[in-house]
Design a protein around this motif. Structure first.
Motif, PDB file in Angstrom:
ATOM      1  N   ASN A   1      55.613   5.404 108.717  1.00  0.00           N
ATOM      2  CA  ASN A   1      55.870   6.232 107.548  1.00  0.00           C
ATOM      3  C   ASN A   1      54.544   6.748 107.027  1.00  0.00           C
ATOM      4  OD1 ASN A   1      54.744   4.118 105.890  1.00  0.00           O
ATOM      5  ND2 ASN A   1      56.714   3.051 106.124  1.00  0.00           N
TER       6      ASN A   1
ATOM      7  N   CYS B   1      62.649  13.927  99.023  1.00  0.00           N
ATOM      8  CA  CYS B   1      61.959  13.486 100.231  1.00  0.00           C
ATOM      9  C   CYS B   1      60.451  13.590 100.070  1.00  0.00           C
ATOM     10  CB  CYS B   1      62.428  14.312 101.425  1.00  0.00           C
ATOM     11  SG  CYS B   1      61.721  13.791 103.001  1.00  0.00           S
TER      12      CYS B   1
ATOM     13  N   ASN C   1      58.915  10.703  98.396  1.00  0.00           N
ATOM     14  CA  ASN C   1      59.211   9.417  99.035  1.00  0.00           C
ATOM     15  C   ASN C   1      58.425   9.318 100.335  1.00  0.00           C
ATOM     16  OD1 ASN C   1      60.267   7.135 100.210  1.00  0.00           O
ATOM     17  ND2 ASN C   1      62.406   7.775 100.063  1.00  0.00           N
TER      18      ASN C   1
ATOM     19  N   SER D   1      58.399   7.144 102.617  1.00  0.00           N
ATOM     20  CA  SER D   1      59.136   6.626 103.773  1.00  0.00           C
ATOM     21  C   SER D   1      60.137   7.646 104.309  1.00  0.00           C
ATOM     22  CB  SER D   1      59.859   5.327 103.403  1.00  0.00           C
ATOM     23  OG  SER D   1      60.869   5.571 102.438  1.00  0.00           O
ATOM     24  N   CYS D   2      60.233   8.789 103.662  1.00  0.00           N
ATOM     25  CA  CYS D   2      61.170   9.836 104.084  1.00  0.00           C
ATOM     26  C   CYS D   2      60.490  10.796 105.042  1.00  0.00           C
ATOM     27  CB  CYS D   2      61.692  10.604 102.867  1.00  0.00           C
ATOM     28  SG  CYS D   2      62.779  11.993 103.288  1.00  0.00           S
TER      29      CYS D   2
ATOM     30  N   ASP E   1      65.274   8.701 106.384  1.00  0.00           N
ATOM     31  CA  ASP E   1      64.177   7.743 106.244  1.00  0.00           C
ATOM     32  C   ASP E   1      63.863   7.091 107.584  1.00  0.00           C
ATOM     33  OD1 ASP E   1      66.505   6.327 106.452  1.00  0.00           O
ATOM     34  OD2 ASP E   1      66.043   4.893 104.847  1.00  0.00           O
TER      35      ASP E   1
END
Length: 486
Positions: free
Chosen positions: A327, A369, A372, A374-375, A391
């Motif tokens: 990520n 997204c 985030n 981890s997206c 994700d």
């Protein structure tokens, strides 16, 4: 496989068989002897249809395997992830525990059993360790499947099938069967797996009874993959092409998790001595996890693969930008860490298995997204307002042709530049080589014209070149002429 080649292999198998008996006892040991044989049979089942053998892998490696003798198809591997070397020093022994070892790495694989006295191969292809004083086997290969599930073998919630490349797995849930893409730990979701195909039990003939134990699956010789719980009646049936056809004595069915992530079923046609494709969990190529690689676009209808950015050239076997595992949480969000691809008319092939929220606009969906780390992407439906957050590393998207479906994808800049860097380097090298060749050509032409001019002048002055000086250049001739005038 040609009949001649098959006959050769079977002849080798007969010649290299260590035991004609369907069982072996404590004290047995064997090592590979041939330097070229594709396999060496150790012993067979009572029918001769199946064999426990040393199976050659990648030229110089060895797996302990149970194979279907007529086709050489491996049905079970003891050590699929830790191959032994194909060497006379590699040894299989049985002393109540079945052991595969060699002097360099010591123990490679073991059944880790105690009290066994007989090793038996059944006519179902099941390898068992027995203690004659007990009524049940103390170990059996049917409890440890690799990538294949054969007919009448129970597949439980404690088991999994894994594709040969380790990228995909098959597992059972409380009321379903699922195919998962496997990611390294901490690289995708917290579970490290992505569910991309799911078959929920229809419960048409039998219902799941809460508190009555977990479900299990089995390939039925009547031609279907069934899910069961406590009754002989299935709670779900996935029919094969051979469903309810009368099986022959030599017929045999199995399902295998293939390297492309599809679960396929096969039927042994003894008349043609070949396996026949009998079942596919996923029938559309674009619904597979990676038919066009990472950041690829698969167009339904067999139109082939392209890249999501619509600029990078798709390369078979390579894809578009390579994988983007992990990520962005350990990197600076935004800025220099990633670039963004936006594409309309696309969707994840398994979006119905992804969670979604409702947002009023695609910009707000993208924002969820973007904020985030981890997206890796988001897909927005401009009609329903559904926002799907991805994700997990971006695989292959499916082309829908519906412009109201909007995709937003993050790409690590180190990944997005790989293919283009290769192209740029190739172009620069090509230009440099071209300049060198052109320069060399110009230099050679100048030298030719220069020599031609000198020879012409000499001919005009003297009518012919003087004998001793006929091979000298213009400057040398002039120097000699001037020295003679002194």
């Amino acid at each position: 496989m040609s009949p001649l080649l098959l006959l050769l292999f079977l002849s080798l198998a007969t010649a290299l068989t260590c035991s004609a008996s369907p069982q072996i006892h404590i004290g047995f040991s064997a090592s590979p002897q041939s330097q070229t044989a594709p396999f060496e049979s150790l012993f067979t089942d009572p029918t001769g249809n199946f064999s426990l053998c040393f199976l050659r892998q990648n030229q110089n490696h060895l797996a302990l395997a149970v194979i279907h003798v007529a086709s050489l198809q491996p049905l079970w591997l003891a050590n699929p992830t830790h191959l032994a070397s194909w060497s006379h020093t590699t040894r299989l022994s049985f002393n109540g525990t079945l052991l595969l070892s060699d002097p360099k790495t010591n123990l490679l694989w073991s059944t880790a059993t105690t009290g066994g006295d007989t090793l038996l191969l059944l006519n179902t292809s099941n390898l068992q360790i027995l203690n004659k004083a007990k009524a049940t086997p103390i170990w059996q290969s049917f409890d440890f499947p690799t990538n294949t599930l054969v007919q009448d073998q129970n597949f439980t919630t404690a088991m999994s099938l894994s594709s040969q490349n380790g990228l995909y797995s098959l597992r059972l849930g409380n009321d379903f069967m699922g195919l998962y893409a496997n990611y390294p730990e901490n690289d995708a979701s917290s579970l490290g797996q992505l569910l991309y195909w799911k078959r929920t039990a229809l419960e048409a003939k039998e219902v799941i009874k809460q508190g009555q134990g977990p479900i299990y699956a089995r390939v039925n010789k009547e031609g279907y993959l069934g899910m069961y719980q406590t009754s002989a009646k299935p709670i779900d049936v996935q029919k094969f092409d051979s469903f309810q056809q009368t099986p022959t004595a030599s017929s045999f069915l199995f399902v295998r998790l293939e390297p492309d992530g599809n679960l396929k079923g096969y039927y042994w046609n003894s008349n043609k001595s070949s396996w026949v494709l009998n079942y596919q969990a996923i029938t559309e190529t674009c619904e597979l996890p990676l038919p066009c690689g990472s950041y690829g676009l698969c167009t339904p209808g067999g139109s082939g693969c392209s890249c999501l950015d619509n600029r990078t050239r798709f390369e078979p076997g390579v894809g578009c930008f390579g994988g983007s595992n992990g990520n962005l949480c350990s990197e600076k969000i935004g800025g220099d860490s990633y670039s963004v691809i936006r594409r309309t008319g696309v969707e994840p092939p398994h979006k119905e298995l992804d969670g979604h929220v409702t947002t009023p606009s695609s910009a707000e969906c993208e924002g969820l997204c973007e904020r985030n780390c981890s997206c890796w992407g988001a897909m927005y439906n401009n009609v329903s307002g559904f926002c799907y957050i991805m994700d997990y590393p971006i695989g292959t998207m499916s082309g829908s042709g519906e412009e109201y479906k909007i995709g937003y994808f993050k790409v690590r800049k180190s990944e997005s530049g790989k293919n283009r860097v290769g192209v740029r380097v190739g172009v620069v090298v090509g230009v440099m080589v071209g300049i060198v060749f052109i320069g060399a050509g110009v230099w050679m032409m100048r030298m030719r014209w220069r020599r031609k001019g000198v020879n012409g002048m000499l001919g005009e002055e003297n009518g012919s070149s003087p004998g001793p000086y006929r091979n000298l250049g213009f400057d040398s001739f002039k120097s000699i002429e001037m020295s003679g005038q002194r």
